[in-house]
Design an enzyme around this catalytic site. Sequence first.
Site, PDB file in Angstrom:
ATOM      1  N   GLY A  49       4.905  22.096  10.805  1.00 48.31           N
ATOM      2  CA  GLY A  49       6.121  21.330  11.073  1.00 48.31           C
ATOM      3  C   GLY A  49       7.265  21.657  10.131  1.00 48.31           C
ATOM      4  O   GLY A  49       7.172  22.563   9.299  1.00 48.31           O
ATOM      5  N   HIS A 105       0.830  -1.209   0.000  1.00 49.23           N
ATOM      6  CA  HIS A 105       0.000   0.000   0.000  1.00 49.23           C
ATOM      7  C   HIS A 105       0.859   1.252   0.000  1.00 49.23           C
ATOM      8  O   HIS A 105       1.835   1.335   0.734  1.00 49.23           O
ATOM      9  CB  HIS A 105      -0.898  -0.039   1.243  1.00 49.23           C
ATOM     10  CG  HIS A 105      -2.080   0.863   1.138  1.00 49.23           C
ATOM     11  ND1 HIS A 105      -1.968   2.231   1.215  1.00 49.23           N
ATOM     12  CD2 HIS A 105      -3.390   0.609   0.959  1.00 49.23           C
ATOM     13  CE1 HIS A 105      -3.171   2.769   1.090  1.00 49.23           C
ATOM     14  NE2 HIS A 105      -4.053   1.808   0.926  1.00 49.23           N
ATOM     15  N   HIS A 136      10.426  13.672   8.657  1.00 47.26           N
ATOM     16  CA  HIS A 136      10.999  13.092   9.868  1.00 47.26           C
ATOM     17  C   HIS A 136      11.815  11.875   9.419  1.00 47.26           C
ATOM     18  O   HIS A 136      11.332  11.100   8.578  1.00 47.26           O
ATOM     19  CB  HIS A 136       9.868  12.675  10.810  1.00 47.26           C
ATOM     20  CG  HIS A 136      10.339  12.135  12.118  1.00 47.26           C
ATOM     21  ND1 HIS A 136      10.832  10.865  12.265  1.00 47.26           N
ATOM     22  CD2 HIS A 136      10.385  12.710  13.352  1.00 47.26           C
ATOM     23  CE1 HIS A 136      11.155  10.670  13.543  1.00 47.26           C
ATOM     24  NE2 HIS A 136      10.894  11.779  14.225  1.00 47.26           N
ATOM     25  N   PRO A 137      13.049  11.686   9.945  1.00 54.02           N
ATOM     26  CA  PRO A 137      13.910  10.619   9.411  1.00 54.02           C
ATOM     27  C   PRO A 137      13.244   9.242   9.375  1.00 54.02           C
ATOM     28  O   PRO A 137      13.304   8.556   8.360  1.00 54.02           O
ATOM     29  CB  PRO A 137      15.095  10.611  10.393  1.00 54.02           C
ATOM     30  CG  PRO A 137      15.079  11.920  11.082  1.00 54.02           C
ATOM     31  CD  PRO A 137      13.679  12.453  11.021  1.00 54.02           C
ATOM     32  N   ALA A 187       9.790   8.643  10.581  1.00 54.25           N
ATOM     33  CA  ALA A 187       8.320   8.658  10.570  1.00 54.25           C
ATOM     34  C   ALA A 187       7.743   9.402   9.373  1.00 54.25           C
ATOM     35  O   ALA A 187       6.516   9.490   9.222  1.00 54.25           O
ATOM     36  CB  ALA A 187       7.781   9.273  11.868  1.00 54.25           C
ATOM     37  N   GLY A 188       8.584   9.929   8.493  1.00 53.26           N
ATOM     38  CA  GLY A 188       8.107  10.543   7.253  1.00 53.26           C
ATOM     39  C   GLY A 188       7.237  11.761   7.491  1.00 53.26           C
ATOM     40  O   GLY A 188       7.636  12.709   8.161  1.00 53.26           O
TER      41      GLY A 188
END
Lengths: 299, 299
Positions: free
Chosen positions: A162, A81, A167-168, A170-171
């Site tokens: 943000g 997905h 985020h490295p 958590a994307g």
Amino acid sequence: MAIIECVPNVSEGRRPEVLQSMLRGIGRVAGVRLLDHSSDASHNRSVLTMAGEAHGLKDAVMALFEVAIGSIDLRSHTGEHPRLGAVDVIPFIPIEGVTMADCVTLARETGAEIAKRFDVPVFLYEEAARVPGRTQLEDIRRGEFEGLAARMEAPEWAPDFGPPRPHPSAGATVVGARMPLIAFNINLATDRLDVAKKIAVAIRHSSGGFRFVKAMGVALQDRGIVQVSMNLTNFEKTPIFRVFEAVRREAARYGVSVLESEIVGLVPAAALVSTAEYFLRLDGFRSNQVLETRLKEMD
Amino acid sequence: MAIIECVPNVSEGRRPEVLQSMLRGIGRVAGVRLLDHSSDASHNRSVLTMAGEAHGLKDAVMALFEVAIGSIDLRSHTGEHPRLGAVDVIPFIPIEGVTMADCVTLARETGAEIAKRFDVPVFLYEEAARVPGRTQLEDIRRGEFEGLAARMEAPEWAPDFGPPRPHPSAGATVVGARMPLIAFNINLATDRLDVAKKIAVAIRHSSGGFRFVKAMGVALQDRGIVQVSMNLTNFEKTPIFRVFEAVRREAARYGVSVLESEIVGLVPAAALVSTAEYFLRLDGFRSNQVLETRLKEMD
């Protein structure tokens, strides 16, 4: 009492202990009820359905995020997905005693809080979108996590909240507000996949059909039949009965009849009440003639 | 939480102050909600719809009786509708989290209490009946208040509770338990009353039709059309969609089409959900897929 539904999609469908830990986190939040959850190993993804008032749902999302950010690393995540983040999508859906505008407000507040607490970029989508071209989830998610860093270098892909980079581990997360979605499938008494596909093309928005229908034709190989598999994204404006009748007529054109239909997961009562109204040709029916609705009004 | 519906029929439809006084009496009982009330001057009769738990409903019936027995005198009461007593009929109806057996118990307890407190004879009917031949309200009410004293002289017409003779001014009361009743009318695109009457004969129980249908054909003179006017007395066993389809087919036989239908008053959600299931050919649908039902289960 106001009831909002919230359906977070999380990029974890293989490790039950991680899911359990998320469910425990949500379970500790007062005033939020977990209605349903399902995990798909090949998608490596879980869908959680919860309901409650705005304040509790925001807390529940934070509790979920807390676990997800500590347990999911998109750099090593695989699955069929498409996904952009550890907590991939968070839609808020008005159910009762609450407007779409309330859900938009909640989505934006929740998005801001996620960015602040977890340093994850947040994109707003659907009714909560503030940037043109970010209404559709598939447009935001194009290129997935792997293409996100390059994409976010372009100023038009600055997030709504943000940092201007993923985020490295958590994307990024997509947060928004939308109408309830009905997963509605119609099975046809034929094995001709071309018929199901042609009907899907005829009725879906992207190729000229109904405004709030997404559809594809698929084969149910074990049963030797085909299916028009649909998402109805606004049952008030594109009602279920109109879609059913359109599929039935299109199928008749190919000499094919409707075998049966199915609703996957939850459906708002109003979608079925309006279907009964249509087929019974009910005149002047008011929703507060439904006994249970009247009882609730009296609460 | 258990919810029972109670629909007292009172022999007063002309003096608003008497009705108001009854409503005030009910309003003072905690845990009982008045859902609806309507009065008909030519019938000289009022129908009150209330809901709550067993204990509260019994108290509400006593409060209603208190007013009725002080204000209504059947010896001077006139009206088109057949009646036996000041408080004529009191059915209890299971709605949620409660069985028919619970409603039968409540009907019998309430009947006993009425007889004891007001010295009014009580006949039990429908599911609460204990004497054969007392299931149908029309059988109990035959001869009305005016014929009641003579009739009660026969031992087979001894009441289930209370004295073996009518109360001088308040007559007798019929108390029982039954399924929710749906008042369902279908309007036909014709002025031919004979067609509506023939369809009524075809579909109603008394002349060979469906087990739980009462029907008659009537003219809607102001609109120049006719109507099949029905009561569906058990929508689980004789569902609304089957009756609609039968009327539609019978009408077609006379070259007449269905103009529209109407539901008068309240209808249980389940009756409309099963109608949607039927017309959409839904396969494997479970009632807890209805979002509102799922939410309630979580309460």
